[in-house]
Design a protein around this motif. Structure first.
Motif, PDB file in Angstrom:
ATOM      1  N   LEU A 114      -0.863   3.816  19.143  1.00  0.00           N
ATOM      2  CA  LEU A 114      -1.466   2.448  19.585  1.00  0.00           C
ATOM      3  C   LEU A 114      -2.093   2.033  18.225  1.00  0.00           C
ATOM      4  O   LEU A 114      -3.258   2.486  17.944  1.00  0.00           O
ATOM      5  N   ASP A 115      -1.366   1.089  17.232  1.00  0.00           N
ATOM      6  CA  ASP A 115      -1.824   0.681  16.089  1.00  0.00           C
ATOM      7  C   ASP A 115      -2.525  -0.769  16.177  1.00  0.00           C
ATOM      8  O   ASP A 115      -2.299  -1.460  17.109  1.00  0.00           O
ATOM      9  N   GLY A 116      -3.583  -0.801  15.443  1.00  0.00           N
ATOM     10  CA  GLY A 116      -4.515  -2.255  15.736  1.00  0.00           C
ATOM     11  C   GLY A 116      -5.438  -1.992  16.830  1.00  0.00           C
ATOM     12  O   GLY A 116      -5.532  -3.031  17.389  1.00  0.00           O
ATOM     13  N   SER A 117      -6.055  -0.926  16.832  1.00  0.00           N
ATOM     14  CA  SER A 117      -7.008  -0.784  18.102  1.00  0.00           C
ATOM     15  C   SER A 117      -7.969  -1.804  18.214  1.00  0.00           C
ATOM     16  O   SER A 117      -8.424  -2.180  19.303  1.00  0.00           O
ATOM     17  N   SER A 118      -8.388  -2.421  16.932  1.00  0.00           N
ATOM     18  CA  SER A 118      -9.714  -3.342  16.942  1.00  0.00           C
ATOM     19  C   SER A 118      -9.103  -4.624  17.706  1.00  0.00           C
ATOM     20  O   SER A 118      -9.895  -5.506  18.011  1.00  0.00           O
ATOM     21  N   ASN A 119      -7.831  -4.800  17.915  1.00  0.00           N
ATOM     22  CA  ASN A 119      -7.326  -6.017  18.372  1.00  0.00           C
ATOM     23  C   ASN A 119      -7.192  -5.949  19.980  1.00  0.00           C
ATOM     24  O   ASN A 119      -6.717  -6.921  20.679  1.00  0.00           O
ATOM     25  N   THR A 204      -3.507  -9.760   3.779  1.00  0.00           N
ATOM     26  CA  THR A 204      -4.447  -8.534   3.315  1.00  0.00           C
ATOM     27  C   THR A 204      -5.716  -8.878   3.783  1.00  0.00           C
ATOM     28  O   THR A 204      -5.977 -10.017   4.250  1.00  0.00           O
ATOM     29  N   ASN A 205      -6.680  -7.715   3.745  1.00  0.00           N
ATOM     30  CA  ASN A 205      -7.997  -8.056   4.205  1.00  0.00           C
ATOM     31  C   ASN A 205      -8.840  -8.460   2.881  1.00  0.00           C
ATOM     32  O   ASN A 205      -9.278  -7.703   2.124  1.00  0.00           O
ATOM     33  N   GLU A 206      -8.867  -9.866   2.833  1.00  0.00           N
ATOM     34  CA  GLU A 206      -9.555 -10.445   1.665  1.00  0.00           C
ATOM     35  C   GLU A 206     -10.913 -10.158   1.521  1.00  0.00           C
ATOM     36  O   GLU A 206     -11.491 -10.170   0.413  1.00  0.00           O
ATOM     37  N   ILE A 238      -3.618 -10.164  10.611  1.00  0.00           N
ATOM     38  CA  ILE A 238      -3.661 -10.182  11.890  1.00  0.00           C
ATOM     39  C   ILE A 238      -4.737  -8.954  12.077  1.00  0.00           C
ATOM     40  O   ILE A 238      -5.603  -9.041  12.991  1.00  0.00           O
ATOM     41  N   GLY A 239      -4.518  -8.098  11.210  1.00  0.00           N
ATOM     42  CA  GLY A 239      -5.332  -6.766  11.074  1.00  0.00           C
ATOM     43  C   GLY A 239      -4.799  -5.768  12.009  1.00  0.00           C
ATOM     44  O   GLY A 239      -5.543  -4.652  12.379  1.00  0.00           O
ATOM     45  N   SER A 240      -3.489  -5.958  12.778  1.00  0.00           N
ATOM     46  CA  SER A 240      -2.757  -4.873  13.176  1.00  0.00           C
ATOM     47  C   SER A 240      -1.557  -4.586  12.145  1.00  0.00           C
ATOM     48  O   SER A 240      -0.685  -5.646  12.137  1.00  0.00           O
ATOM     49  N   LEU A 241      -1.472  -3.514  11.672  1.00  0.00           N
ATOM     50  CA  LEU A 241      -0.431  -3.459  10.466  1.00  0.00           C
ATOM     51  C   LEU A 241       1.066  -3.510  11.114  1.00  0.00           C
ATOM     52  O   LEU A 241       1.779  -4.286  10.365  1.00  0.00           O
ATOM     53  N   VAL A 242       1.145  -3.231  12.312  1.00  0.00           N
ATOM     54  CA  VAL A 242       2.572  -3.423  12.909  1.00  0.00           C
ATOM     55  C   VAL A 242       2.870  -4.721  13.318  1.00  0.00           C
ATOM     56  O   VAL A 242       4.164  -5.196  12.618  1.00  0.00           O
ATOM     57  N   VAL A 254       4.445 -10.509   1.498  1.00  0.00           N
ATOM     58  CA  VAL A 254       3.768  -9.239   1.166  1.00  0.00           C
ATOM     59  C   VAL A 254       2.576  -8.848   1.997  1.00  0.00           C
ATOM     60  O   VAL A 254       1.699  -9.659   2.234  1.00  0.00           O
ATOM     61  N   PHE A 255       2.556  -7.557   2.380  1.00  0.00           N
ATOM     62  CA  PHE A 255       1.186  -6.872   3.208  1.00  0.00           C
ATOM     63  C   PHE A 255       0.887  -5.779   1.934  1.00  0.00           C
ATOM     64  O   PHE A 255       1.614  -4.961   1.647  1.00  0.00           O
ATOM     65  N   LEU A 256      -0.437  -5.909   1.922  1.00  0.00           N
ATOM     66  CA  LEU A 256      -1.079  -4.862   1.125  1.00  0.00           C
ATOM     67  C   LEU A 256      -2.399  -4.282   1.521  1.00  0.00           C
ATOM     68  O   LEU A 256      -3.343  -5.065   1.936  1.00  0.00           O
ATOM     69  N   TYR A 257      -2.569  -3.168   1.418  1.00  0.00           N
ATOM     70  CA  TYR A 257      -4.033  -2.691   1.750  1.00  0.00           C
ATOM     71  C   TYR A 257      -4.172  -1.533   0.561  1.00  0.00           C
ATOM     72  O   TYR A 257      -3.735  -0.463   0.541  1.00  0.00           O
ATOM     73  N   PRO A 258      -4.968  -2.239  -0.585  1.00  0.00           N
ATOM     74  CA  PRO A 258      -5.062  -1.408  -1.805  1.00  0.00           C
ATOM     75  C   PRO A 258      -6.278  -0.482  -1.473  1.00  0.00           C
ATOM     76  O   PRO A 258      -7.018  -0.727  -0.329  1.00  0.00           O
ATOM     77  N   GLY A 266      -7.017   4.636  -0.129  1.00  0.00           N
ATOM     78  CA  GLY A 266      -6.247   3.593   0.668  1.00  0.00           C
ATOM     79  C   GLY A 266      -6.575   4.166   2.140  1.00  0.00           C
ATOM     80  O   GLY A 266      -7.181   5.007   2.378  1.00  0.00           O
ATOM     81  N   LYS A 267      -6.445   3.268   3.091  1.00  0.00           N
ATOM     82  CA  LYS A 267      -6.777   3.404   4.326  1.00  0.00           C
ATOM     83  C   LYS A 267      -5.835   3.725   5.545  1.00  0.00           C
ATOM     84  O   LYS A 267      -5.971   4.421   6.419  1.00  0.00           O
ATOM     85  N   LEU A 268      -4.551   3.213   5.057  1.00  0.00           N
ATOM     86  CA  LEU A 268      -3.091   3.646   6.028  1.00  0.00           C
ATOM     87  C   LEU A 268      -2.648   5.023   5.631  1.00  0.00           C
ATOM     88  O   LEU A 268      -2.941   5.901   4.864  1.00  0.00           O
ATOM     89  N   ARG A 269      -2.158   5.633   6.980  1.00  0.00           N
ATOM     90  CA  ARG A 269      -1.926   6.960   6.995  1.00  0.00           C
ATOM     91  C   ARG A 269      -0.440   6.782   6.712  1.00  0.00           C
ATOM     92  O   ARG A 269       0.648   6.254   6.921  1.00  0.00           O
ATOM     93  N   LEU A 270      -0.126   8.020   5.713  1.00  0.00           N
ATOM     94  CA  LEU A 270       1.167   8.185   5.045  1.00  0.00           C
ATOM     95  C   LEU A 270       2.309   8.197   6.148  1.00  0.00           C
ATOM     96  O   LEU A 270       3.337   7.726   6.271  1.00  0.00           O
TER      97      LEU A 270
END
Ligand code: FDP
Length: 335
Positions: A114-119, A204-206, A238-242, A254-258, A266-270
Motif C-alpha cells: 500500500l503505497d502512499g500510507s499518509s493518504n 515533487t515535494n517542493e 498528491i504524495g502517493s507515488l503511484v 515529470v515526477f521527481l524525488y531528489p 533519496g527516499k523511494l525504494r529501488l
C-alpha cells in the motif's frame, strides 16, 4: 466482449518469452489481492480499517491498519502459488521463501502493498506496486532477488482512486484496466499506453527544495519560468507515488524525488517503487533516472535500498540529466 487481465496476458504470451499459464496465474493472485484491498478501502470509515496499527515497519514507519491488511492479503494470495519462489514486501524485513525448489519455484514477486500510507485516512488515492522477477538458474535465490530492473519480467500497479485501475507491462507495451464493480473484474480500457513526449506538470515535494542539489533546483526553476521548449508548467503533488506516476503516465511531465538532507540517497525504494515504475515509463516511451544513471541499470545491494528518482516524459528527464552532467563537468574543471 470484454478483455480481463488474465485474457490479455494469455494473448500477450503468444508473443513473448514467458509463455506459460503460470504467469497468468501469478497475475490472477495480484488481481485477487488488489480487489480485496480495494473492497476494504472503498468502505473507508464504515469498516474498522482506517488508522494506525500501533506497530512500526522495517523502514521505521508507523504501520497503518490498511498497510498490514494489504500485505497479509498479498502474502496469502501469492503465497499459495507454487510458481512463486519468494515474496519480497516493503513491510517485511527479509524475503519470504515460498518454494525453494528451483524447478518449480521460478518467480520472485516484489511489492509495495500500500503505497502512499499518509493518504489513507484522508480519502486520497493510494496504490499497490509490484515487480516480477525470474529466478536465475544456478544462482542462490538471494542473488536472483537483487537483479537490476532491466531484468524484470513484468511490473505494474493498482491505483485505488475514483475508479480502480490496474496497469501492467510484460515488456510488450503498457496496458490499463479498470475494475468493473458490477462483474468484479479488471477490464481492458487502454492498450499500448504512451506517455506524452513533454508534459504540462512537474510533481515533487517542493518543501524540500532548499535541501536539493543545485541541478534539481535549477531544473525546477527552468520549468517554472517556461524555459523548456517554451512550455508553461503547473505543479501537481498528491504524495502517493503511484497516483503521481499514473497522472504523469497519462498527461506527461515529470515526477521527481531528489536527494534531500533528510534522505541523501533519496527516499523511494529501488526494488518495489522505482524499478517497476521505471519499467512502465520506458515501455510507454518515457524515461527514468536516479539523477545520473538509468534506474533500470542500477545493481541493487539490498532489498530495501533507497534511490533518488526522476521519472516521466523524455524532454524533462533529459533536461534534468543534462543539468546534472553540466554540474559534474563544472566541478571537475574547478578541482
Ligand atoms: P508514504 O511515505 O506516504 O508511504 O514511498 C512512500 C511515499 O509515501 C510515496 O508514495 C510518496 O511519493 C512519498 O513517500 C511521499 O513522501 P513525502 O511525504 O516526503 O513527500
Amino acid at each position: 466482449m470484454i478483455t480481463t487481465v488474465q485474457t490479455h496476458i494469455r494473448h500477450q504470451q503468444q508473443n513473448f518469452a514467458e509463455a506459460s499459464g503460470t504467469f497468468s496465474w501469478l497475475l490472477s493472485g495480484l488481481t485477487l489481492a488488489t480487489k480485496m484491498v480495494e473492497a476494504k478501502i472503498r468502505l473507508g470509515g464504515l469498516s474498522d480499517a482506517l488508522g494506525a496499527k500501533g506497530s512500526v515497519n522495517v523502514q521505521g514507519e508507523v504501520q497503518q491498519k490498511l498497510d498490514v491488511y494489504a500485505n497479509e492479503t498479498l502474502l496469502h494470495t501469492l503465497g499459495g502459488r507454487d510458481a512463486v519462489a519468494a515474496l519480497v514486501s516493503e513491510e517485511n524485513e527479509e524475503p519470504i521463501i515460498i518454494n525453494a525448489d528451483p524447478d518449480s519455484g521460478k518467480y520472485i514477486i516484489v511489492f509495495d502493498p500500500l503505497d502512499g500510507s499518509s493518504n489513507i485516512d484522508v480519502n486520497v488515492n493510494v496504490g499497490t506496486i509490484f515487480s516480477i522477477l525470474k529466478r536465475t538458474p544456478g544462482q542462490p535465490l538471494e542473488a536472483s532477488i537483487l537483479q537490476p530492473g532491466h531484468q524484470q519480467v513484468a511490473a505494474g500497479y493498482v491505483v485505488y482512486g475514483p475508479s480502480t485501475v490496474f496497469v501492467y507491462t510484460a515488456g510488450n507495451g503498457v496496458h490499463g484496466f479498470t475494475l468493473d464493480p458490477a462483474i468484479g473484474a479488471f477490464v481492458l480500457t487502454s492498450e499500448q499506453m504512451r506517455m506524452p513526449e513533454q508534459g504540462p506538470y512537474y510533481s515533487t515535494n517542493e518543501a524540500n527544495e532548499t535541501t536539493w542539489p543545485l541541478p534539481y533546483r535549477q531544473f525546477i526553476n527552468r520549468l517554472r519560468r517556461g524555459q523548456l521548449n517554451g512550455k508553461t508548467y503547473s505543479s501537481r503533488y498528491i504524495g502517493s507515488l503511484v497516483a503521481d506516476f499514473h497522472r504523469t503516465l497519462l498527461k506527461g511531465g515529470v515526477f521527481l524525488y531528489p536527494p534531500t538532507d533528510k534522505s541523501p540517497q533519496g527516499k523511494l525504494r529501488l526494488l518495489y517503487e522505482a524499478n517497476p515504475l521505471s519499467f512502465i515509463a520506458e515501455q510507454a516511451g518515457g524515461a527514468a533516472i536516479d539523477g545520473t544513471q538509468r534506474i533500470l541499470d542500477l545493481q541493487p545491494a539490498s532489498i530495501h535500498q533507497r534511490t533518488s528518482l526522476v521519472v516521466g516524459s523524455r524532454a524533462e528527464v533529459d533536461a534534468l540529466h543534462a543539468l546534472v552532467q553540466k554540474e559534474a563537468a563544472d566541478e571537475k574543471k574547478e578541482s
